[in-house]
Design a protein around this motif. Structure first.
Motif, PDB file in Angstrom:
ATOM      1  N   LEU A 185       0.812  -1.224   0.000  1.00  0.00           N
ATOM      2  CA  LEU A 185       0.000   0.000   0.000  1.00  0.00           C
ATOM      3  C   LEU A 185       0.841   1.269   0.000  1.00  0.00           C
ATOM      4  CD1 LEU A 185      -2.735  -1.044   2.574  1.00  0.00           C
ATOM      5  CD2 LEU A 185      -3.026  -0.780   0.109  1.00  0.00           C
ATOM      6  N   ALA A 186       2.161   1.125  -0.006  1.00  0.00           N
ATOM      7  CA  ALA A 186       3.041   2.289   0.150  1.00  0.00           C
ATOM      8  C   ALA A 186       2.746   3.385  -0.871  1.00  0.00           C
ATOM      9  CB  ALA A 186       4.500   1.858   0.059  1.00  0.00           C
ATOM     10  N   SER A 187       2.597   3.013  -2.142  1.00  0.00           N
ATOM     11  CA  SER A 187       2.383   4.044  -3.170  1.00  0.00           C
ATOM     12  C   SER A 187       1.014   4.693  -3.032  1.00  0.00           C
ATOM     13  CB  SER A 187       2.540   3.437  -4.569  1.00  0.00           C
ATOM     14  OG  SER A 187       1.587   2.403  -4.775  1.00  0.00           O
ATOM     15  N   MET A 188      -0.006   3.888  -2.716  1.00  0.00           N
ATOM     16  CA  MET A 188      -1.356   4.421  -2.596  1.00  0.00           C
ATOM     17  C   MET A 188      -1.521   5.325  -1.378  1.00  0.00           C
ATOM     18  SD  MET A 188      -3.841   1.294  -3.731  1.00  0.00           S
ATOM     19  CE  MET A 188      -3.845   0.658  -5.417  1.00  0.00           C
ATOM     20  N   MET A 189      -0.779   5.030  -0.301  1.00  0.00           N
ATOM     21  CA  MET A 189      -0.917   5.797   0.931  1.00  0.00           C
ATOM     22  C   MET A 189       0.095   6.932   1.029  1.00  0.00           C
ATOM     23  SD  MET A 189      -3.492   4.454   2.345  1.00  0.00           S
ATOM     24  CE  MET A 189      -3.391   5.350   3.900  1.00  0.00           C
ATOM     25  N   ALA A 190       0.965   7.067   0.017  1.00  0.00           N
ATOM     26  CA  ALA A 190       2.055   8.039   0.109  1.00  0.00           C
ATOM     27  C   ALA A 190       1.553   9.455   0.330  1.00  0.00           C
ATOM     28  CB  ALA A 190       2.913   7.960  -1.155  1.00  0.00           C
ATOM     29  N   ASP A 191       0.502   9.850  -0.383  1.00  0.00           N
ATOM     30  CA  ASP A 191       0.012  11.224  -0.245  1.00  0.00           C
ATOM     31  C   ASP A 191      -0.510  11.499   1.165  1.00  0.00           C
ATOM     32  OD1 ASP A 191       0.651  11.810  -2.839  1.00  0.00           O
ATOM     33  OD2 ASP A 191      -1.371  11.502  -3.627  1.00  0.00           O
ATOM     34  N   GLU A 192      -1.251  10.547   1.708  1.00  0.00           N
ATOM     35  CA  GLU A 192      -1.824  10.763   3.041  1.00  0.00           C
ATOM     36  C   GLU A 192      -0.751  10.814   4.122  1.00  0.00           C
ATOM     37  OE1 GLU A 192      -5.504   8.740   4.257  1.00  0.00           O
ATOM     38  OE2 GLU A 192      -4.379   8.008   5.996  1.00  0.00           O
ATOM     39  N   VAL A 193       0.106   9.797   4.155  1.00  0.00           N
ATOM     40  CA  VAL A 193       1.108   9.749   5.221  1.00  0.00           C
ATOM     41  C   VAL A 193       2.220  10.758   4.986  1.00  0.00           C
ATOM     42  CG1 VAL A 193       0.592   7.339   5.715  1.00  0.00           C
ATOM     43  CG2 VAL A 193       2.448   7.882   4.129  1.00  0.00           C
ATOM     44  N   GLY A 194       2.262  11.322   3.783  1.00  0.00           N
ATOM     45  CA  GLY A 194       3.248  12.363   3.491  1.00  0.00           C
ATOM     46  C   GLY A 194       2.728  13.762   3.748  1.00  0.00           C
TER      47      GLY A 194
END
Length: 240
Positions: A185-194
């Protein structure tokens, strides 16, 4: 049934896992009687006490029902089981169940803002400082997977602040389901956790004890990634 002999010594756990797999896969249907203890012991190559122990666990999990006369029948786990089954339902036979993923995402978007609201309403004195420390860690983290872990720690503190055992147990289950998929899920969640600023907005609303602002900030944080993931699921289902 696709049961097979158990070869390890921790046999009650093995028996439990095999029957759980059969129930969740539909190999054992609701209302279907299980073989007798004697027959199960013969098929699995284990002792009857081990079968009894496994059946106790299955009963406690809401997967089987021991009826009058000693007949054990399969229950419909959708109506009787608890959240502890969620990780098992997410991935079966190496395949992710998109319907389960969808329900997790919907629950996350529904619960997160409410948890933030409660945390702002019931705010423990030390919660704002704990949240600030985690937001600082989030801003410093560079690795996408590490950022997801820090974001989970942020929500862990928010759930603590909400002081709701029901939300706490739900969060524990969702986290246990989510953590094994961090890499995927790293790529899909990148915007949120970033987005440490979006996390900071939630923390600041909690610090001010402003429930409405905390709910709004949490929704603004969670909604974009959730909508994107739901859209990706829809596309995946349409292409199957």
């Amino acid at each position: 049934m696709a049961l097979h002999p158990v070869h390890r010594r921790s046999v009650p756990e093995d028996v439990f896992e095999q029957i759980v797999g059969e129930v969740l896969s539909g190999g054992m249907q609701p209302g279907e009687p299980l073989p007798s203890e004697r027959r199960l012991a013969e098929v699995l190559g284990v002792s009857r006490p081990a079968i009894r122990e496994a059946l106790k666990r299955l009963t406690a999990a809401g997967l089987v029902d021991v009826r009058q006369g000693g007949v054990t029948t399969v229950r419909d786990f959708r109506h009787h089981a608890g959240l502890d089954l969620l990780p098992r339902l997410l991935v079966r036979d190496g395949v992710i169940d998109t319907a389960v993923v969808r329900s997790i995402l919907e629950t996350r978007l529904h619960n997160g803002p409410k948890v933030a609201e409660l945390a702002a309403r019931r705010r423990p004195a030390d919660l704002p400082d704990r949240l600030d420390a985690v937001v600082a860690d989030l801003a410093a983290a560079a690795d996408p997977v590490a950022r997801q872990r820090v974001a989970l720690a942020f929500w862990d503190h928010v759930v603590d602040g909400a002081d709701s055992i029901a939300f706490r147990l739900m969060f524990n289950t969702l986290r246990a389901t989510y953590e094994p998929a961090l890499d995927a899920l790293a790529s899909m969640m990148a915007d949120e956790v970033g987005r440490p600023d979006a996390h900071r907005a939630v923390a600041e609303a909690i610090r001010r004890s402003d429930p409405a602002a905390a709910e709004q900030a949490a929704r603004a944080l969670l909604e974009p990634a959730t909508v994107a993931l739901l859209g990706a699921l829809t596309a995946l289902e349409e292409n199957r």
